[in-house]
Design a protein around this motif. Sequence first.
Motif, PDB file in Angstrom:
ATOM      1  N   MET A 179      16.461 -41.433 -58.967  1.00 50.30           N
ATOM      2  CA  MET A 179      16.097 -41.718 -60.349  1.00 50.30           C
ATOM      3  C   MET A 179      14.800 -41.042 -60.763  1.00 50.30           C
ATOM      4  N   LEU A 180      13.869 -40.970 -59.849  1.00 53.89           N
ATOM      5  CA  LEU A 180      12.577 -40.382 -60.193  1.00 53.89           C
ATOM      6  C   LEU A 180      12.479 -38.924 -59.748  1.00 53.89           C
ATOM      7  N   ASN A 181      13.425 -38.485 -58.915  1.00 53.73           N
ATOM      8  CA  ASN A 181      13.440 -37.108 -58.434  1.00 53.73           C
ATOM      9  C   ASN A 181      12.095 -36.689 -57.846  1.00 53.73           C
ATOM     10  N   ARG A 182      11.475 -37.590 -57.117  1.00 49.46           N
ATOM     11  CA  ARG A 182      10.215 -37.239 -56.480  1.00 49.46           C
ATOM     12  C   ARG A 182      10.290 -37.626 -55.012  1.00 49.46           C
ATOM     13  N   THR A 183       9.660 -36.795 -54.192  1.00 50.01           N
ATOM     14  CA  THR A 183       9.764 -37.015 -52.753  1.00 50.01           C
ATOM     15  C   THR A 183       8.594 -37.819 -52.207  1.00 50.01           C
ATOM     16  N   ASP A 184       7.509 -37.923 -52.994  1.00 46.57           N
ATOM     17  CA  ASP A 184       6.377 -38.722 -52.524  1.00 46.57           C
ATOM     18  C   ASP A 184       6.638 -40.204 -52.774  1.00 46.57           C
ATOM     19  N   ARG A 185       5.731 -41.036 -52.313  1.00 49.49           N
ATOM     20  CA  ARG A 185       5.894 -42.482 -52.471  1.00 49.49           C
ATOM     21  C   ARG A 185       4.657 -43.023 -53.186  1.00 49.49           C
ATOM     22  N   PRO A 186       4.603 -42.842 -54.524  1.00 52.62           N
ATOM     23  CA  PRO A 186       3.392 -43.160 -55.280  1.00 52.62           C
ATOM     24  C   PRO A 186       3.035 -44.637 -55.302  1.00 52.62           C
ATOM     25  N   LEU A 187       3.990 -45.502 -54.981  1.00 55.60           N
ATOM     26  CA  LEU A 187       3.730 -46.949 -55.008  1.00 55.60           C
ATOM     27  C   LEU A 187       3.577 -47.525 -53.599  1.00 55.60           C
ATOM     28  N   GLN A 188       3.369 -46.663 -52.623  1.00 53.62           N
ATOM     29  CA  GLN A 188       3.135 -47.123 -51.248  1.00 53.62           C
ATOM     30  C   GLN A 188       1.966 -48.100 -51.235  1.00 53.62           C
ATOM     31  N   GLY A 189       2.147 -49.249 -50.591  1.00 52.87           N
ATOM     32  CA  GLY A 189       1.083 -50.242 -50.510  1.00 52.87           C
ATOM     33  C   GLY A 189       1.082 -51.239 -51.656  1.00 52.87           C
ATOM     34  N   LYS A 190       1.917 -51.009 -52.680  1.00 54.09           N
ATOM     35  CA  LYS A 190       2.015 -51.936 -53.804  1.00 54.09           C
ATOM     36  C   LYS A 190       3.156 -52.917 -53.572  1.00 54.09           C
ATOM     37  N   VAL A 191       3.032 -54.094 -54.193  1.00 53.49           N
ATOM     38  CA  VAL A 191       4.078 -55.111 -54.109  1.00 53.49           C
ATOM     39  C   VAL A 191       4.605 -55.382 -55.510  1.00 53.49           C
ATOM     40  N   ALA A 192       5.921 -55.319 -55.671  1.00 51.98           N
ATOM     41  CA  ALA A 192       6.546 -55.535 -56.975  1.00 51.98           C
ATOM     42  C   ALA A 192       7.436 -56.770 -56.947  1.00 51.98           C
ATOM     43  N   MET A 193       7.398 -57.525 -58.040  1.00 53.19           N
ATOM     44  CA  MET A 193       8.305 -58.653 -58.245  1.00 53.19           C
ATOM     45  C   MET A 193       9.222 -58.303 -59.415  1.00 53.19           C
ATOM     46  N   VAL A 194      10.536 -58.399 -59.196  1.00 58.02           N
ATOM     47  CA  VAL A 194      11.507 -58.146 -60.262  1.00 58.02           C
ATOM     48  C   VAL A 194      12.321 -59.414 -60.468  1.00 58.02           C
ATOM     49  N   THR A 195      12.193 -60.043 -61.636  1.00 66.00           N
ATOM     50  CA  THR A 195      12.999 -61.233 -61.915  1.00 66.00           C
ATOM     51  C   THR A 195      14.362 -60.792 -62.451  1.00 66.00           C
ATOM     52  N   GLY A 196      15.370 -61.583 -62.158  1.00 68.30           N
ATOM     53  CA  GLY A 196      16.726 -61.226 -62.584  1.00 68.30           C
ATOM     54  C   GLY A 196      17.167 -59.914 -61.961  1.00 68.30           C
ATOM     55  N   ALA A 197      16.947 -59.780 -60.651  1.00 66.71           N
ATOM     56  CA  ALA A 197      17.159 -58.488 -59.980  1.00 66.71           C
ATOM     57  C   ALA A 197      18.528 -58.353 -59.338  1.00 66.71           C
ATOM     58  N   SER A 198      19.440 -59.276 -59.600  1.00 70.11           N
ATOM     59  CA  SER A 198      20.708 -59.248 -58.878  1.00 70.11           C
ATOM     60  C   SER A 198      21.678 -58.201 -59.406  1.00 70.11           C
ATOM     61  N   ARG A 199      21.500 -57.763 -60.665  1.00 73.29           N
ATOM     62  CA  ARG A 199      22.460 -56.809 -61.229  1.00 73.29           C
ATOM     63  C   ARG A 199      21.826 -55.988 -62.350  1.00 73.29           C
ATOM     64  N   ARG A 200      22.566 -55.013 -62.819  1.00 72.70           N
ATOM     65  CA  ARG A 200      22.232 -54.187 -63.970  1.00 72.70           C
ATOM     66  C   ARG A 200      20.814 -53.599 -63.897  1.00 72.70           C
ATOM     67  N   ILE A 201      20.036 -53.707 -64.966  1.00 73.63           N
ATOM     68  CA  ILE A 201      18.730 -53.053 -65.024  1.00 73.63           C
ATOM     69  C   ILE A 201      17.787 -53.600 -63.955  1.00 73.63           C
ATOM     70  N   GLY A 202      17.799 -54.913 -63.734  1.00 76.00           N
ATOM     71  CA  GLY A 202      16.918 -55.505 -62.732  1.00 76.00           C
ATOM     72  C   GLY A 202      17.167 -54.944 -61.349  1.00 76.00           C
ATOM     73  N   ARG A 203      18.432 -54.813 -60.995  1.00 76.04           N
ATOM     74  CA  ARG A 203      18.793 -54.245 -59.687  1.00 76.04           C
ATOM     75  C   ARG A 203      18.344 -52.796 -59.596  1.00 76.04           C
ATOM     76  N   ALA A 204      18.609 -52.011 -60.632  1.00 77.91           N
ATOM     77  CA  ALA A 204      18.245 -50.590 -60.616  1.00 77.91           C
ATOM     78  C   ALA A 204      16.738 -50.407 -60.500  1.00 77.91           C
ATOM     79  N   VAL A 205      15.976 -51.246 -61.193  1.00 80.80           N
ATOM     80  CA  VAL A 205      14.517 -51.148 -61.129  1.00 80.80           C
ATOM     81  C   VAL A 205      14.015 -51.538 -59.746  1.00 80.80           C
ATOM     82  N   ALA A 206      14.577 -52.592 -59.176  1.00 76.76           N
ATOM     83  CA  ALA A 206      14.169 -53.016 -57.829  1.00 76.76           C
ATOM     84  C   ALA A 206      14.391 -51.890 -56.820  1.00 76.76           C
ATOM     85  N   LEU A 207      15.540 -51.231 -56.893  1.00 78.18           N
ATOM     86  CA  LEU A 207      15.840 -50.138 -55.976  1.00 78.18           C
ATOM     87  C   LEU A 207      14.915 -48.944 -56.221  1.00 78.18           C
ATOM     88  N   GLY A 208      14.645 -48.662 -57.500  1.00 76.43           N
ATOM     89  CA  GLY A 208      13.759 -47.549 -57.830  1.00 76.43           C
ATOM     90  C   GLY A 208      12.332 -47.780 -57.373  1.00 76.43           C
TER      91      GLY A 208
END
Length: 255
Positions: free
Chosen positions: A3-32
């Motif tokens: 999705m981001l077409n980047r090989t680096d890991r710019p969010l390394q060391g960060k922690v993300a919380m995604v609510t409603g992450a089981s499907r659709r946009i929430g799932r895609a964002v969690a994976l991204g």
Amino acid sequence: MGMLNRTDRPLQGKVAMVTGASRRIGRAVALGLAQAGADVVVHARQSRDEVEAVAAEIRAMGGRAAVALGDVTVEAEVMAVFDVARKAFGGVDILINNAAIRGEKPFLEMTLEEWRQTNSVIMDGAFLCSREALRSMVERGGGTVINLGGVSAHVGAKRRAHVAAGKAGLIGLTKSIAVEFADRNITANCVAPGKIGGKRSATSGASPEMGSGGPILGREGEIDEAAFVILSLCMPEARFMTGQTVHVSGGMYMP
């Protein structure tokens, strides 16, 4: 995902919380977010199997994930969800307030209970999750809050006054968080998708009739197209953007 077409890991060391992450946009964002290097807490109200599957996908790509179940309208359950984040990863740097319900009811048939239930998930949920996440972000020296709005808040929609009102409320919440926490290196933005295709949850209802001619691009958006914009706002390069509502609706609404 690519999705981001980047090989680096710019969010390394960060922690993300995604609510409603089981499907659709929430799932895609969690994976991204995981692809970008973040540790991810995937949340759902009760669909454990689906959210565990998302966590398994993250682990399969070499990422770290934790699963948290809870009703975002219940304060004690929200606090328990953030306890999961603290115990697993030490806190939260990125919050995606995506949990919502999108029922339909003609305005004159809408009950006060239906109005309150919808607005509670959208507004109370965003308030409770933001409050807990912001406490963590202040301790950790900065962070990002992304609220998921909707095009109906800007153009109106038949049978969805409760949804449109709740999503409009998120704009004020976003701006207030942006102002109050700007001096603590915390940004807040709202992303307003519109006419995004793909399989919908049972609570979504049919596609509503909105006060707009539809996307001028002549098609529905893809889930990944909405997720890309959300992910972009989480990146280090987006730190100068705050208090904004970004529309991903194919031109249905042009502020």
